[in-house]
Design a protein around this motif. Sequence first.
Motif, PDB file in Angstrom:
ATOM      1  N   LYS A 269     -75.854 -18.840  21.328  1.00  0.00           N
ATOM      2  CA  LYS A 269     -76.349 -19.174  22.660  1.00  0.00           C
ATOM      3  C   LYS A 269     -75.269 -19.551  23.660  1.00  0.00           C
ATOM      4  CE  LYS A 269     -80.898 -20.729  21.347  1.00  0.00           C
ATOM      5  NZ  LYS A 269     -81.911 -21.729  21.600  1.00  0.00           N
ATOM      6  N   ARG A 270     -74.125 -20.021  23.176  1.00  0.00           N
ATOM      7  CA  ARG A 270     -73.089 -20.470  24.100  1.00  0.00           C
ATOM      8  C   ARG A 270     -71.797 -20.689  23.345  1.00  0.00           C
ATOM      9  NH1 ARG A 270     -72.608 -26.039  23.025  1.00  0.00           N
ATOM     10  NH2 ARG A 270     -74.484 -26.886  22.115  1.00  0.00           N
ATOM     11  N   ILE A 271     -70.720 -20.836  24.088  1.00  0.00           N
ATOM     12  CA  ILE A 271     -69.476 -21.291  23.495  1.00  0.00           C
ATOM     13  C   ILE A 271     -69.606 -22.798  23.382  1.00  0.00           C
ATOM     14  CG2 ILE A 271     -66.998 -21.581  23.860  1.00  0.00           C
ATOM     15  CD1 ILE A 271     -67.064 -18.934  25.408  1.00  0.00           C
ATOM     16  N   ASP A 272     -69.432 -23.344  22.194  1.00  0.00           N
ATOM     17  CA  ASP A 272     -69.612 -24.774  22.006  1.00  0.00           C
ATOM     18  C   ASP A 272     -68.392 -25.562  22.428  1.00  0.00           C
ATOM     19  OD1 ASP A 272     -71.060 -27.143  20.937  1.00  0.00           O
ATOM     20  OD2 ASP A 272     -69.312 -27.188  19.619  1.00  0.00           O
ATOM     21  N   ALA A 273     -67.195 -25.109  22.045  1.00  0.00           N
ATOM     22  CA  ALA A 273     -65.996 -25.877  22.367  1.00  0.00           C
ATOM     23  C   ALA A 273     -64.794 -24.958  22.522  1.00  0.00           C
ATOM     24  CB  ALA A 273     -65.710 -26.916  21.288  1.00  0.00           C
ATOM     25  N   VAL A 274     -63.909 -25.369  23.389  1.00  0.00           N
ATOM     26  CA  VAL A 274     -62.609 -24.736  23.582  1.00  0.00           C
ATOM     27  C   VAL A 274     -61.583 -25.759  23.120  1.00  0.00           C
ATOM     28  CG1 VAL A 274     -61.009 -23.846  25.309  1.00  0.00           C
ATOM     29  CG2 VAL A 274     -63.459 -23.410  25.548  1.00  0.00           C
ATOM     30  N   PHE A 275     -60.576 -25.332  22.363  1.00  0.00           N
ATOM     31  CA  PHE A 275     -59.585 -26.239  21.798  1.00  0.00           C
ATOM     32  C   PHE A 275     -58.245 -26.082  22.502  1.00  0.00           C
ATOM     33  CE2 PHE A 275     -62.897 -25.929  18.756  1.00  0.00           C
ATOM     34  CZ  PHE A 275     -62.932 -27.153  18.115  1.00  0.00           C
TER      35      PHE A 275
ATOM     36  N   PRO B 242     -64.363 -34.461  35.588  1.00  0.00           N
ATOM     37  CA  PRO B 242     -65.492 -35.374  35.363  1.00  0.00           C
ATOM     38  C   PRO B 242     -66.002 -35.283  33.927  1.00  0.00           C
ATOM     39  CG  PRO B 242     -66.253 -33.439  36.556  1.00  0.00           C
ATOM     40  CD  PRO B 242     -64.759 -33.292  36.407  1.00  0.00           C
ATOM     41  N   PHE B 243     -65.183 -35.758  32.995  1.00  0.00           N
ATOM     42  CA  PHE B 243     -65.477 -35.684  31.569  1.00  0.00           C
ATOM     43  C   PHE B 243     -65.875 -37.035  31.012  1.00  0.00           C
ATOM     44  CE2 PHE B 243     -62.252 -32.045  30.580  1.00  0.00           C
ATOM     45  CZ  PHE B 243     -63.226 -31.095  30.789  1.00  0.00           C
ATOM     46  N   LYS B 244     -66.631 -36.981  29.932  1.00  0.00           N
ATOM     47  CA  LYS B 244     -66.880 -38.153  29.095  1.00  0.00           C
ATOM     48  C   LYS B 244     -66.497 -37.766  27.669  1.00  0.00           C
ATOM     49  CE  LYS B 244     -71.714 -36.913  28.443  1.00  0.00           C
ATOM     50  NZ  LYS B 244     -73.090 -37.263  28.685  1.00  0.00           N
TER      51      LYS B 244
ATOM     52  N   ASP C 126     -72.146 -34.522  33.878  1.00  0.00           N
ATOM     53  CA  ASP C 126     -73.445 -34.078  34.390  1.00  0.00           C
ATOM     54  C   ASP C 126     -74.505 -34.037  33.303  1.00  0.00           C
ATOM     55  OD1 ASP C 126     -72.096 -33.632  36.757  1.00  0.00           O
ATOM     56  OD2 ASP C 126     -71.976 -31.468  36.482  1.00  0.00           O
ATOM     57  N   ASP C 127     -75.682 -34.529  33.626  1.00  0.00           N
ATOM     58  CA  ASP C 127     -76.823 -34.382  32.734  1.00  0.00           C
ATOM     59  C   ASP C 127     -77.396 -32.984  32.925  1.00  0.00           C
ATOM     60  OD1 ASP C 127     -76.681 -36.979  31.761  1.00  0.00           O
ATOM     61  OD2 ASP C 127     -77.930 -37.778  33.370  1.00  0.00           O
ATOM     62  N   GLY C 128     -78.285 -32.606  32.076  1.00  0.00           N
ATOM     63  CA  GLY C 128     -78.917 -31.306  32.227  1.00  0.00           C
ATOM     64  C   GLY C 128     -78.498 -30.382  31.108  1.00  0.00           C
ATOM     65  N   GLU C 129     -78.266 -29.124  31.470  1.00  0.00           N
ATOM     66  CA  GLU C 129     -77.945 -28.134  30.448  1.00  0.00           C
ATOM     67  C   GLU C 129     -76.683 -28.501  29.677  1.00  0.00           C
ATOM     68  OE1 GLU C 129     -75.678 -24.392  31.918  1.00  0.00           O
ATOM     69  OE2 GLU C 129     -76.998 -24.989  33.556  1.00  0.00           O
ATOM     70  N   THR C 130     -76.634 -28.100  28.449  1.00  0.00           N
ATOM     71  CA  THR C 130     -75.480 -28.380  27.608  1.00  0.00           C
ATOM     72  C   THR C 130     -74.320 -27.507  28.061  1.00  0.00           C
ATOM     73  OG1 THR C 130     -76.915 -28.887  25.762  1.00  0.00           O
ATOM     74  CG2 THR C 130     -74.632 -28.406  25.255  1.00  0.00           C
ATOM     75  N   LYS C 131     -73.204 -28.121  28.291  1.00  0.00           N
ATOM     76  CA  LYS C 131     -72.009 -27.415  28.732  1.00  0.00           C
ATOM     77  C   LYS C 131     -71.040 -27.265  27.568  1.00  0.00           C
ATOM     78  CE  LYS C 131     -72.684 -28.012  33.388  1.00  0.00           C
ATOM     79  NZ  LYS C 131     -73.820 -27.348  33.815  1.00  0.00           N
ATOM     80  N   THR C 132     -70.132 -26.327  27.697  1.00  0.00           N
ATOM     81  CA  THR C 132     -69.090 -26.142  26.698  1.00  0.00           C
ATOM     82  C   THR C 132     -68.202 -27.373  26.642  1.00  0.00           C
ATOM     83  OG1 THR C 132     -69.110 -23.764  27.104  1.00  0.00           O
ATOM     84  CG2 THR C 132     -67.147 -24.670  26.043  1.00  0.00           C
TER      85      THR C 132
END
Length: 120
Positions: free
Chosen positions: A5-11, A29-31, A48-54
């Motif tokens: 469904k998406r790219i989960d993480a970039v390293f 703007p990271f947590k 940001d809340d809402g859709e899951t971001k990478t």
Amino acid sequence: MKSVKRIDAVFVPVTNLESSERWYINTFPFKVVYRSSDGLYVGFRFIDDGETKTALTLYKVEKMPEPKHIAFNFYCDDVDGYHNYLSNQNYRVSEIHGGDGMRFFDLYDPDGNGLGIVTF
């Protein structure tokens, strides 16, 4: 069959995890959403809340790999304003370039990792 469904993480490799964590938190703007128990990884997502971001995950290396190409871009609505802000804060940035309906510049972290900033 289920699909991806998406790219989960970039390293991103870094030599000083604590210093780089501060730089990324101050720049975007990271947590923090993940810390490995061995102290070699720290993961971020956008606030940001809402859709899951990478996620972006920093990982500690002793020696930086030779950079060949910018691996990914951050999308930005106001490339000129963000470039101006970063320049005024003494970040290392390239000039703004454009073509094919895009405008972009490169931002470099303390280890020299190139991060693309783009709008279209």
